[in-house]
Scaffold this motif. Sequence first.
Motif, PDB file in Angstrom:
ATOM      1  N   VAL A 143      31.480  54.416 -38.467  1.00 46.34           N
ATOM      2  CA  VAL A 143      30.634  54.007 -36.879  1.00 46.34           C
ATOM      3  C   VAL A 143      31.012  53.744 -35.823  1.00 46.34           C
ATOM      4  O   VAL A 143      30.177  53.965 -34.395  1.00 46.34           O
ATOM      5  N   ALA A 144      31.777  54.326 -35.628  1.00 47.53           N
ATOM      6  CA  ALA A 144      33.042  54.790 -34.130  1.00 47.53           C
ATOM      7  C   ALA A 144      32.357  55.346 -33.636  1.00 47.53           C
ATOM      8  O   ALA A 144      32.799  56.592 -34.287  1.00 47.53           O
ATOM      9  N   ILE A 145      32.512  54.762 -31.601  1.00 49.93           N
ATOM     10  CA  ILE A 145      31.974  55.653 -31.440  1.00 49.93           C
ATOM     11  C   ILE A 145      32.798  56.765 -30.487  1.00 49.93           C
ATOM     12  O   ILE A 145      33.442  55.770 -29.727  1.00 49.93           O
ATOM     13  N   VAL A 146      33.110  58.371 -30.506  1.00 50.22           N
ATOM     14  CA  VAL A 146      34.254  58.930 -30.738  1.00 50.22           C
ATOM     15  C   VAL A 146      34.301  59.729 -29.292  1.00 50.22           C
ATOM     16  O   VAL A 146      34.578  60.490 -28.797  1.00 50.22           O
ATOM     17  N   GLN A 151      37.869  45.214 -35.766  1.00 49.04           N
ATOM     18  CA  GLN A 151      36.875  45.489 -35.086  1.00 49.04           C
ATOM     19  C   GLN A 151      36.519  46.856 -35.539  1.00 49.04           C
ATOM     20  O   GLN A 151      36.291  47.910 -35.996  1.00 49.04           O
ATOM     21  N   ILE A 152      37.384  47.945 -33.769  1.00 50.10           N
ATOM     22  CA  ILE A 152      37.754  49.498 -33.914  1.00 50.10           C
ATOM     23  C   ILE A 152      38.432  50.119 -35.585  1.00 50.10           C
ATOM     24  O   ILE A 152      37.304  50.858 -36.340  1.00 50.10           O
ATOM     25  N   ILE A 153      39.038  49.047 -36.223  1.00 52.71           N
ATOM     26  CA  ILE A 153      39.874  49.920 -37.732  1.00 52.71           C
ATOM     27  C   ILE A 153      38.407  50.291 -38.595  1.00 52.71           C
ATOM     28  O   ILE A 153      38.478  51.132 -39.200  1.00 52.71           O
ATOM     29  N   ASP A 154      37.839  48.690 -38.082  1.00 52.40           N
ATOM     30  CA  ASP A 154      36.458  47.837 -39.374  1.00 52.40           C
ATOM     31  C   ASP A 154      35.553  49.601 -38.763  1.00 52.40           C
ATOM     32  O   ASP A 154      34.833  50.028 -39.982  1.00 52.40           O
ATOM     33  N   LEU A 201      39.921  56.288 -27.408  1.00 48.69           N
ATOM     34  CA  LEU A 201      39.924  56.187 -28.693  1.00 48.69           C
ATOM     35  C   LEU A 201      38.745  57.318 -28.971  1.00 48.69           C
ATOM     36  O   LEU A 201      37.384  57.361 -28.337  1.00 48.69           O
ATOM     37  N   GLY A 202      38.914  58.760 -28.707  1.00 55.83           N
ATOM     38  CA  GLY A 202      37.793  59.510 -28.611  1.00 55.83           C
ATOM     39  C   GLY A 202      37.879  60.443 -27.105  1.00 55.83           C
ATOM     40  O   GLY A 202      38.502  60.155 -26.275  1.00 55.83           O
TER      41      GLY A 202
END
Length: 165
Positions: free
Chosen positions: A161-164, A152-155, A137-138
């Motif tokens: 706030v996902a670090i990519v 959790q990742i989708i959320d 992911l990124g």
Amino acid sequence: MKFSQEKLDKAKEIMARYPEGKQKSALIPLLHIAQEENNGWLDIATMDYVAEILSIKPIEVYEVATFYTMFNLKPVGKYVFEVCRTGPCMLNGSDHIIDYIKDKLGIKEGETTPDGMFTLKPAECLGACGYAPMMQLGKFYREHLTKEKVDQIIDECRRGVAIVN
Ligand code: FES
């Protein structure tokens, strides 16, 4: 399509790492910059621009961009789930993870959600077989995937706030 001054400087710095006349060696890193600058994908105009910077023929750029799956040749979502489906990941359930993502997001492989948030892109071995099943992911790997981890990742992505990178 034109690089920002910052990215153009970066491209020139990368090209300067190679001997005179061998600037074509910088093609892959420049395509990464181009993809970043063009919302995650490479269209013809963008590839032609890279060819112009490197003083090579556009076909030389197309050959590389169409060979490597890390380059997207059509628009993608803000978050691209590149889920590995090669042997070790498959033996550890990547098929189920891919099916779960499809159901959860309502898309098929290679598709993007209508809101432009997510693209599902099955990938071949990403060199992290010991952490199967996994996805990229990124710039980061998400490992030992389970349905709960996918949720959790989708959320994280939906909350921004996902670090990519
Ligand atoms: S098989 Fe999935 S990372 Fe190697």
